[in-house]
Each structure stands twice: as C-alpha cells, then as structure tokens.
Design an enzyme around this catalytic site. Sequence first.
Site, PDB file in Angstrom:
ATOM      1  CB  SER A 173      -2.543   2.844  -3.644  1.00 30.70           C
ATOM      2  OG  SER A 173      -3.176   3.767  -3.173  1.00 30.70           O
ATOM      3  CE  LYS A 222      -5.108  -1.274  -1.359  1.00 35.55           C
ATOM      4  NZ  LYS A 222      -4.166  -0.510  -0.452  1.00 35.55           N
ATOM      5  CG  ASP A 230      -1.495   1.003   1.540  1.00 36.67           C
ATOM      6  OD1 ASP A 230      -2.340   1.671   0.512  1.00 36.67           O
ATOM      7  OD2 ASP A 230      -1.578   1.962   2.473  1.00 36.67           O
TER       8      ASP A 230
END
Length: 270
Positions: free
Chosen positions: A45, A196, A10
């Site tokens: 992200s 993610k 991230d």
Amino acid sequence: MPTIKLIATDMDGTFLNSNKDYDRKRFNRIFQQLQAQDITFVVASGNQVAQLQSFFPEDIRSNIIFAGDNGGVIYHGEEFIDAAHINHDTLTALINYVETNYPHVPIVLSGVNNGYIRTDNSDAYKENIAHYFHKLIEVDDLQTFQEDHYVKLTLETPSELCRNLIAELNEQFGDQLNAVITNGDNIDINPIDSNKGVAIKNIAQKRNISPDEILAFGDSGNDLEMIQYATYGYAMTNAYQDLKNITHLIAPSNDNNGVLEIVEEYIIKI
C-alpha cells in the site's frame, strides 16, 4: 488452477471496502488456509506501515509482510526489513519545486520512522491525513530534516490538476523519481527504482517464488508495476481505467469482497 505461493494486495479501494474495513471472519478463515499451504501474504500500500498493521490482530499481523509507502518500507510483522531512500539533494529540490510552484498543495513527507506535515496545514487536512499516517509529526519546515530516512512524498491535489502535475513532475524529476496517481486524486512520489512491483519481486525472489505463482490485486496507478509483475494480476472492477488497460483479469469491486472472492477460487481446498 495454478499453484499460488504469494498473494499481494493493495488496501484502499482493493482489500478494504468503502467503510475502510473488510470481512474479518471470512479473511481469518482464508488466512488459516494460506498458512496451512505456506502461502506468503503481502499487504502492499501507499500508506504507512503502522497504519497497515493496525488492520490486523497481532497473531495474524506477525505472519504478514507489509510493503508500505508503495514498497518503500518493508516489514515482516513488527520487524523492519528494508527501505528505499530518496537522495537528499533530490528531495530538497522536489520540496522546493512544489512549495514554490504549488504553495497551496499540502505535502506529506514519509520517513521510515514517521510521516511529517507542516504545522500551517489546515486542521481538516491534518485530521484526514492522520487516517493514513498513524505516526505523524508536525514541523514548521519540511526541509529541516529530522533524524529519519525519507522514502516518499504525497501531494493532495485538486482533481483538475492531478494528471498534469504528475506529467510535470515526471518531466522535471523523472530520472530519479516517479510520480503516480493514488487514493483519489492524490500523488505519490517515490524513488524511480522503488514501487510495489519491485517490492513484490524482491520478496518473491528471496522465497524462490516466480511471477507464475503470484496473485496480486490493485485499483490505482501505484499498483501498476505490481499487477504487471504478477502473472495473475487483477484490477478491481472499481479500478482506474489505466490499470484495467494492462490486465484482462478483473476482480469484483472492493465493496463486494473482490479480493476474498478471487483468493478463494485459487486456494480454498474443498
């Protein structure tokens, strides 16, 4: 030490320090090691890919995979790879719901090509959100859809409202969408099958990389699936407690180069 073939991180609160930067010289040295060892580096992200790309010089950027909008949009360097779209009717219903029940909550609509905000949002909000969306268009009506494919909705919520609203949205739309806390008390809403973790899994499987060969870092609710998927999934010291609760692996804080510290432990060859 295990063999690592993919590193995913991230950005805000994780790779980036509180000044929204990182130790560039140190990272450049590490990145040379990653390239020499054929280790895939993924930036995962909630932010827009164009914003993520801006943190890295062109020669490095071309060798990074960017999973922007919580994995909803994938680029390899400057090359578009894939995107996960929100169903049109679901998107219309979601925007209607938020604008009707929470008219004072600002909304950013994320498309593959651009981000979209309403013209009547405050100048202060527009200025702040532009840090995370480098391609941003003002529109009078978010439902006058542009020629784009939409992957995420972001809501800026007061801290006292955030968690209750997440629960409410997941109750109303949970069969098609998933709302999570991210970047302070903001809420990101993606398709139920887009996060993610899914993005990292797809990237890894195309390279015949197993979870046992993945090192991942995060600090917030939108990192949960990624940290769960990677065998070596680290929560930052400064992470939300919800994320720390799912892993025993804790990295130093983002202001103490936590990602770089742990990566060096795994991959630097003396």
